[in-house]
Design an enzyme around this catalytic site. Structure first.
Site, short mmCIF file in Angstrom:
data_model
loop_
_atom_site.label_atom_id
_atom_site.label_comp_id
_atom_site.label_asym_id
_atom_site.label_seq_id
_atom_site.Cartn_x
_atom_site.Cartn_y
_atom_site.Cartn_z
CB CYS A 14 -0.88 -0.03 1.25
SG CYS A 14 -1.91 1.41 1.47
N PRO A 15 0.59 2.20 -0.84
CG PRO A 15 0.53 4.46 -1.58
CD PRO A 15 1.34 3.47 -0.72
#
Length: 75
Positions: A14-15
């Site tokens: 993430c992200p």
């Protein structure tokens, strides 16, 4: 499920899976489907949230032994 493009986001945290999906979706026409393979545990939350916020439709998900598959229809 049929799809128009693929993105292998395995190994990305993430992200990055969502950022790469956003970039890949920009190259698609409205209504086309992107298949995203991811293994980041946060993707289970991030991908649906991204679709809702960006106006795309999450049309399917699959659990696999090494992660998840998401099918996103460009809105």
């Amino acid at each position: 499920m049929t799809h128009d493009a693929e993105l292998d986001a395995k190994g990305l945290l993430c992200p990055l899976p969502v950022l790469k999906a956003r970039k890949r979706l920009q190259a698609l026409r409205t209504g086309q489907v992107l298949r995203v393979a991811a293994d980041d545990p946060a993707a289970v939350i991030d991908v649906p949230h991204f679709c809702t916020e960006a106006g795309h439709e999450l049309i399917g998900t699959e659990d696999t032994p090494d992660g998840q598959i998401y099918f996103i229809r460009k809105g």
